[in-house]
Design an enzyme around this catalytic site. Sequence first.
Site, mmCIF file in Angstrom:
data_model
loop_
_atom_site.group_PDB
_atom_site.id
_atom_site.type_symbol
_atom_site.label_atom_id
_atom_site.label_comp_id
_atom_site.label_asym_id
_atom_site.label_seq_id
_atom_site.Cartn_x
_atom_site.Cartn_y
_atom_site.Cartn_z
ATOM 1 N N HIS A 119 0.850 -1.301 0.106
ATOM 2 C CA HIS A 119 0.003 -0.015 -0.169
ATOM 3 C C HIS A 119 0.832 1.210 0.041
ATOM 4 C CE1 HIS A 119 -3.148 3.059 1.284
ATOM 5 N NE2 HIS A 119 -2.274 3.418 2.303
ATOM 6 N N ASP A 145 6.543 23.261 -25.255
ATOM 7 C CA ASP A 145 6.631 21.688 -24.801
ATOM 8 C C ASP A 145 7.645 21.512 -23.608
ATOM 9 O OD1 ASP A 145 6.523 18.973 -24.423
ATOM 10 O OD2 ASP A 145 5.560 18.756 -26.373
ATOM 11 N N TRP A 159 7.510 -0.534 4.075
ATOM 12 C CA TRP A 159 8.144 0.062 2.851
ATOM 13 C C TRP A 159 9.466 0.752 2.953
ATOM 14 C CZ3 TRP A 159 9.432 5.078 1.512
ATOM 15 C CH2 TRP A 159 9.193 6.047 2.368
ATOM 16 N N SER A 185 12.836 6.939 -13.394
ATOM 17 C CA SER A 185 11.853 7.605 -13.965
ATOM 18 C C SER A 185 11.652 9.085 -13.382
ATOM 19 C CB SER A 185 10.436 6.721 -13.872
ATOM 20 O OG SER A 185 9.382 7.799 -14.036
ATOM 21 N N SER A 186 11.615 9.273 -12.180
ATOM 22 C CA SER A 186 11.741 10.608 -11.551
ATOM 23 C C SER A 186 12.719 11.260 -11.630
ATOM 24 C CB SER A 186 11.428 10.323 -10.067
ATOM 25 O OG SER A 186 10.694 9.108 -9.565
ATOM 26 N N HIS A 195 13.412 11.773 4.162
ATOM 27 C CA HIS A 195 12.848 12.862 4.504
ATOM 28 C C HIS A 195 12.636 13.865 3.386
ATOM 29 C CE1 HIS A 195 10.678 14.897 7.715
ATOM 30 N NE2 HIS A 195 11.117 16.135 6.958
ATOM 31 N N GLU A 220 11.904 13.209 0.674
ATOM 32 C CA GLU A 220 11.029 12.258 -0.318
ATOM 33 C C GLU A 220 9.483 13.003 0.218
ATOM 34 O OE1 GLU A 220 10.550 10.687 -2.642
ATOM 35 O OE2 GLU A 220 8.624 9.977 -2.559
ATOM 36 N N TYR A 276 8.942 15.793 1.476
ATOM 37 C CA TYR A 276 8.440 17.287 0.803
ATOM 38 C C TYR A 276 8.587 17.168 -0.604
ATOM 39 C CZ TYR A 276 9.310 18.629 5.509
ATOM 40 O OH TYR A 276 9.128 18.997 7.007
ATOM 41 N N SER A 335 -1.498 27.329 -3.673
ATOM 42 C CA SER A 335 -1.036 29.043 -3.902
ATOM 43 C C SER A 335 -1.569 29.440 -5.133
ATOM 44 C CB SER A 335 0.644 29.222 -3.603
ATOM 45 O OG SER A 335 1.246 28.531 -2.523
ATOM 46 N N HIS A 378 15.040 12.228 12.873
ATOM 47 C CA HIS A 378 13.791 12.332 13.484
ATOM 48 C C HIS A 378 12.839 11.130 13.447
ATOM 49 C CE1 HIS A 378 11.737 15.110 10.453
ATOM 50 N NE2 HIS A 378 11.590 13.693 10.182
ATOM 51 N N HIS A 379 12.985 10.345 12.289
ATOM 52 C CA HIS A 379 12.371 9.128 11.933
ATOM 53 C C HIS A 379 12.949 7.969 12.797
ATOM 54 C CE1 HIS A 379 10.292 10.733 8.561
ATOM 55 N NE2 HIS A 379 11.340 11.486 8.220
ATOM 56 N N THR A 408 6.986 26.771 7.136
ATOM 57 C CA THR A 408 5.779 26.296 6.951
ATOM 58 C C THR A 408 4.529 27.194 7.541
ATOM 59 O OG1 THR A 408 6.716 24.249 7.193
ATOM 60 C CG2 THR A 408 4.184 24.035 6.928
ATOM 61 N N LYS A 466 3.941 29.977 5.132
ATOM 62 C CA LYS A 466 3.111 29.614 4.150
ATOM 63 C C LYS A 466 1.637 29.647 4.401
ATOM 64 C CE LYS A 466 5.965 27.048 0.885
ATOM 65 N NZ LYS A 466 5.265 27.753 -0.104
ATOM 66 N N ARG A 495 1.473 0.283 15.228
ATOM 67 C CA ARG A 495 1.098 0.182 13.907
ATOM 68 C C ARG A 495 1.540 -1.011 13.175
ATOM 69 N NH1 ARG A 495 5.696 4.118 10.941
ATOM 70 N NH2 ARG A 495 4.843 3.505 9.052
#
Lengths: 184, 531
Positions: free
Chosen positions: B74, B103, B139, B166-167, B250, B252, B254, B265, B299-300, B325, B328, B447
């Site tokens: 998932h 293009d 994951w 790809s990315s 991390h 990722e 963002y 925005s 922090h993870h 943040t 924003k 979890r």
Amino acid sequence: MTRSARQQSNRTLALKLAGITLAMFGFGFALVPLYEVFCEITGLNGKGVNRIVSAAATAVDDNRWVTVEFLSGSNLAGSWEFRPSQSRMRVQPGRLYSVSYQARNPTDQAVTVRAVSSIAPGTAAGYISKLECFCFRQQRFAPEEQRMMPVRFMVDRALPPELGTISIAYTLFDSLNREAAPGS
Amino acid sequence: MTESVHAHADEKPPGLWRWVVTTNHKDIGTLYLLFALLMFFIGGSMSMVIRTELFQPGLQFTDPLFFNQMTTMHALVMIFGAVMPAFVGLANWQIPLMIGAPDMAFPRMNNWSFWILPFAFSMLLSTLFMPGGAPAGGWTMYPPLVLMTGDAFPYLIFSIHLMGLSSLMGAINIIVTILNMRTPEMNLMKMPLFVWTWLVTAFLLIAAMPVLAGVVTMLLTDRYFGSSFFNAAGGGDPVMFQHIFWFFGHPEVYIMILPAFGVVSTIIPTFARKPLFGYASMVYATASIAFLSFIVWAHHMFTVGMPLAAELFFMYSTMLIAVPTGVKIFNWVSTMWRGSMTFETPMLWAISFVVLFTIGGFSGLMLAITPADFQYQDTYFVVAHFHYVLVTGSVFGIFGAVYYWLPKWTGNMYNERLGKIHFWCSIVFSNLLYFPQHFLGLAGMPRRVPDYAIQFTDWNQVSSIGGIGFGLTQLIFVYIVFQAIRSGSKAPARVWDGAIGLEWSVPSPAPYHTFQEPPKLTEGELQREGI
């Protein structure tokens, strides 16, 4: 800007960006030695340091007692018996102590194992000196063999005063039948 | 340009083959978005399995191994298959239109970066049918657990390599397009904010994705070629994996939220009929968040056993992210302040984004407090946190963007009434789904478990009802999109009367080729800066 000039500048920029990409791929691998060096300097991951100490030259701190706890674990197939002869010990910094670990191979095959040590808290790792340890080299066990393996260690007098208890853990791993870098 | 070229301006190759060989940014954007929609449903159906199993304690429908496969797959499908491709699809459609480029810079590479994805996900999803099942170690792929994956292991690694490739090609294409292909009058500080956030995101991608590619390659060699990067017996360290993984992981998160910031925005000024408040501060805030994202990774892993100094550093640096943040959030609120607001469907999604993303941000601040994190680590509180930022944040941002630009893409207005029903059902069910998970986590439910202690039953049932409801609600969205493709009232060029930006200067639907000549910016298009 003409079409071909723009294509040229697009290509140049894309190549630079691809260069950054490759550099970051390399950086991922460079993190491995950087991590090792960082941990060695700071002693953060509890791997400890290899240092030559002379027992005779070290004075004993008679006024201080530290508790050292011994832990064991096995990452091997089969239910290995692996435990220290005593689970904790009161020690004085600067004095040499011995403890033994008993291990028994429960399988009917010869196995070569390596014990990896870890010291917690990590900041204490730099203050434990081992003069002798079964973790220094691989250990070969015949089928069903049982044996005692000694560790001789000393706690450094410079151990920070807030550390009153240190634990030393050994985990047995399959040596994978190849020569790996010696553990601490 | 000659007459004959003009005559061919709207000609497309016939049949389905067109979609395979296309180099047109609009076609490729459409492909990305449809692919993301498909993956959203595949990943979503896996979460339905999870929520069904968790409806009551005990094991009802799945065995624990299959349950773990579902949580792992998932996450991988939603992150790499749904959210990221959806944003790349939006970038493909909108960036050339917004900056007045004909293009993307590398149209053929663009085709390739899309068509790698179906192969990557065929490989990943095929693992569900393999001996030993799909990856089930989470994951995050922590060794040594992930090394016990069955035959699926190399498929997992190589599919991640392909997704990364790809990315990266997409990111390089986007950066070159933005930096080199803007219409001459548009300097960097006149770019729409969606373009800005994507520029920053693309740099995050080329800095972070290669590190992921590297670390999964290390897993591969550890398993098959006898290396010992993460094997303690050979002198390696499994904790090192977590450091390198989160160095990617991390940034990722963002990568998945910055483009949504750009979308919000764009939408809020349109429906508040005011220019965006604090355009320049938005740009600097985006860049600061991107920079900070590289120095907060640990922090993870607060509970992994770090010295006090490191815990403190990562705690404070993480909390620092709340500053840009917050800038924003307050800018969005200030943009709406005393605006002539109307509440069409895109605006509803944007406002709900501001509110719900802030809830996710606050629970993130709670998790950033190291001593508190020791309690929250690996509980449902973490699950609630990242679903608030990723679903009610990123995914709601994507929904808002689709409703906002759908009339431009298809030439038809979507059904506004159904759009509002989709929105209100989503907002009720998603909060029903995720909010109780905060309580479950604080009460201690871990979890990634298929079974739980009975005192957690009530909130799990609420959460599961919300989950099934949220899943079914998304079928309305599919209906709305396909209805807008096939029918609906004709949309004018400037679909929303408060909208500014070059994309509204072309007819709806946007012609197959646009801006063959760089457009001139009008006074309205330049009006980016607020009071």
